[in-house]
Design an enzyme around this catalytic site. Structure first.
Site, PDB file in Angstrom:
ATOM      1  N   ASP A  76      17.365  39.369  -1.124  1.00 31.00           N
ATOM      2  CA  ASP A  76      17.918  39.127  -2.470  1.00 31.00           C
ATOM      3  C   ASP A  76      17.078  38.088  -3.188  1.00 31.00           C
ATOM      4  O   ASP A  76      17.591  37.245  -3.917  1.00 31.00           O
ATOM      5  CB  ASP A  76      19.372  38.672  -2.367  1.00 31.00           C
ATOM      6  CG  ASP A  76      20.097  38.706  -3.715  1.00 31.00           C
ATOM      7  OD1 ASP A  76      19.720  39.538  -4.563  1.00 31.00           O
ATOM      8  OD2 ASP A  76      21.009  37.885  -3.939  1.00 31.00           O
ATOM      9  N   ASP A 131      19.876  30.403  -0.143  1.00 36.11           N
ATOM     10  CA  ASP A 131      20.732  31.583   0.029  1.00 36.11           C
ATOM     11  C   ASP A 131      20.132  32.571   1.016  1.00 36.11           C
ATOM     12  O   ASP A 131      19.808  33.715   0.691  1.00 36.11           O
ATOM     13  CB  ASP A 131      20.989  32.275  -1.320  1.00 36.11           C
ATOM     14  CG  ASP A 131      21.774  31.397  -2.274  1.00 36.11           C
ATOM     15  OD1 ASP A 131      22.480  30.477  -1.803  1.00 36.11           O
ATOM     16  OD2 ASP A 131      21.681  31.610  -3.496  1.00 36.11           O
TER      17      ASP A 131
END
Length: 322
Positions: free
Chosen positions: A237, A254
């Site tokens: 991502d 993340d």
């Protein structure tokens, strides 16, 4: 067809008298009661503290118990306010304790001088919400990951696995030379890691800053992608929204959804990362081809002297990630 069902022979004859059971108070009982009282006080303090009043959905009893264990084990000394709040997780600032593995003395992650980590070192405590996390999306990244074969299908098991997955991904990325927040400890759905920046002056996402030297930034990003791939990981991502800039460093965050290169959707996730990175840096004035980026990332032995394809002339030397 008949079967015989035999009876067990009694080992002895206890009679109709009852043995005396010892129900006196023990040291273990006293310790357990004290811990229960301390936990109740901890729960009350968290629930009553101003900065947590809007976070009741985050701190259910199981999560409070996990945070309390991290405090008791010395990973967290004091809790602060929220740094960021999302649908699936909230991140809080805290003062780190002295337990656990320490970063190298004098490093930025150590937060101080030659003695290594100081008691005042700030850490981030990331709490995943079990009830509101995107269960289906998490399973998409977990299923097919060889590290999580046989994971249970209920939401709690998935969220707990996701938290441990992010911790493991951060550890692997750092060992590969990728600048990510240093992982410190994990307990159930709670992850303690290095706080990059400060709560009052948080590190800015790449999407929020004017990139002064996009050629150098691109070199750093593609090199980190290559190192991740060499370590068997794909971010999954990657975009300008989960890369941050602090003190001249580019940091990838993340890492929870990062998958191994053996994941059945690994190729699709890598293509998406390359598209996102190429789109962002093209907007910064660099002509980046996602196919060229993918080829560089997946090269068995990438040549560090090879220059990225740009329209802006020869790039500057990449910043060191040391």
């Amino acid at each position: 067809m008949s079967e015989d069902f035999g009876l067990l022979e009694p080992a002895d004859q206890p009679g109709d008298e009852w043995e005396k059971l010892d129900v006196s108070d023990t040291e273990a009982d006293r310790i357990a009661r004290r811990q229960d009282r301390e936990f109740d006080e901890f729960r009350k303090r968290i629930k009553d503290t101003e900065q947590f009043k809007l976070q009741e959905s985050v701190f259910d009893d199981a999560t409070l118990a996990a945070v309390y264990k991290l405090v008791q084990d010395g990973y967290v000394d004091a809790f602060g306010g929220p740094v960021s709040t999302g649908k699936e997780a909230s991140v809080f600032e805290a003062l780190g304790g002295q337990a656990g593995e320490r970063p190298e003395p004098g490093s930025k992650a150590a937060g101080g001088g030659p003695e290594g980590v100081t008691p005042e070192r700030e850490v981030a405590v990331k709490v995943y919400r079990i009830n509101s996390s995107n269960f289906r999306q998490m399973r998409e990244y977990l299923e097919g990951d060889p590290r999580f074969d046989g994971i249970a299908s209920d939401k709690k098991a998935v969220v707990l696995a996701w938290t441990r997955k992010e911790f493991a991904n951060l550890e692997r990325a750092r060992k590969a030379g990728v600048r990510v927040p240093e992982p410190i400890a994990v307990q159930r759905n709670v992850l303690v890691m290095e706080l990059v920046g400060h709560a009052e002056e948080r590190a800015r996402r790449l999407s929020e800053v004017d990139v002064e030297n996009p050629e150098t930034a691109y070199e750093v990003v593609r090199e980190y992608m290559r190192r991740l791939y060499g370590a068997g990981l794909i971010h999954g991502d990657l975009s300008e929204y989960n890369m941050i800039i602090h003190d001249g460093e580019l940091v990838i965050i993340d890492m929870g959804q990062a998958v191994t290169i053996h994941h059945p959707n690994a190729g699709e996730f890598l293509d998406r990362d390359c598209e996102n990175v190429a789109t962002f840096f093209t907007r910064q004035g660099i002509d980046v081809d996602p196919d060229d980026l993918r080829a560089y990332v997946t090269e068995p032995e990438a040549d560090p002297s090879r220059e990225p394809e740009t329209d802006s002339g020869p790039p500057s030397s990449p910043e060191s990630d040391e």
